[in-house]
Design an enzyme around this catalytic site. Sequence first.
Site, mmCIF file in Angstrom:
data_model
loop_
_atom_site.group_PDB
_atom_site.id
_atom_site.type_symbol
_atom_site.label_atom_id
_atom_site.label_comp_id
_atom_site.label_asym_id
_atom_site.label_seq_id
_atom_site.Cartn_x
_atom_site.Cartn_y
_atom_site.Cartn_z
ATOM 1 N N THR A 250 10.264 -5.651 -12.510
ATOM 2 C CA THR A 250 9.357 -4.533 -12.728
ATOM 3 C C THR A 250 9.996 -3.302 -12.080
ATOM 4 O OG1 THR A 250 7.047 -3.791 -12.540
ATOM 5 C CG2 THR A 250 7.964 -4.928 -10.631
ATOM 6 N N VAL B 107 7.397 -3.374 -19.971
ATOM 7 C CA VAL B 107 8.251 -2.334 -19.412
ATOM 8 C C VAL B 107 7.647 -1.909 -18.081
ATOM 9 C CG1 VAL B 107 9.311 -0.076 -19.782
ATOM 10 C CG2 VAL B 107 8.772 -1.527 -21.756
ATOM 11 N N CYS B 108 8.486 -1.781 -17.058
ATOM 12 C CA CYS B 108 8.047 -1.202 -15.794
ATOM 13 C C CYS B 108 6.866 -2.001 -15.225
ATOM 14 C CB CYS B 108 7.728 0.280 -16.036
ATOM 15 S SG CYS B 108 7.534 1.324 -14.590
ATOM 16 N N THR B 109 5.790 -1.311 -14.845
ATOM 17 C CA THR B 109 4.649 -1.991 -14.231
ATOM 18 C C THR B 109 3.749 -2.674 -15.244
ATOM 19 O OG1 THR B 109 3.463 0.119 -14.174
ATOM 20 C CG2 THR B 109 4.628 -0.549 -12.164
#
Length: 199
Positions: A129, A109-111
């Site tokens: 990202t 998830v995300c970074t």
Amino acid sequence: MATESPLCIGVLVFDDAEELDVVGPYEVLTAWAGLSALRPTVTTFSYDGAGVRLAKGLRVVPDAGREDLDPMHVLVHPGGDGTRHLVQDAAHLAWLRAVRATTPLMASVCTGALAYAAAGLLAGRPATTYWKAFDELSRIDPSVLIDTEARFVDDGDVVTSAGVSAGIDMALHLVARLESVEVAREVRRAIQYDPAPPV
């Protein structure tokens, strides 16, 4: 940690992980566990089993340390400011590479994608990202084929999602993929997830 289900999902927690990166997928996946005949187990874990403090101050006491886990079918790696430390942590990157060898599905998830890239898991692959981290992801591994539009990117054994709330969409996709679209819709209704932004 013994379990009766062959479908084990681990959600990593660490200091300065983004709250919704953790609890968004956790909410979806545990709601699924309550509805599914597959009865997946969803386990939160930290490096050593100790509690962590997330990015905005939420404290989490995980279920286990990473050495206490059964083999996982899915790893969910959140993002947040804490990933900036993890991409420099040789032990964490080595652990990710080792987990990759035994875990059929790696999700971020995300970074969290930055840690996967630093471990070499995204080389030459499509991924996404958090939008503010596209350049950072490219610096870590220029061979990553960054999708700047997708909420999530499913590349078979690796699924990456965009920032924060996109982890909920990705987790619903995992439910659809691992069981069915119909069950994913049941989960979506159960958690009343029907985004309609006011702006």
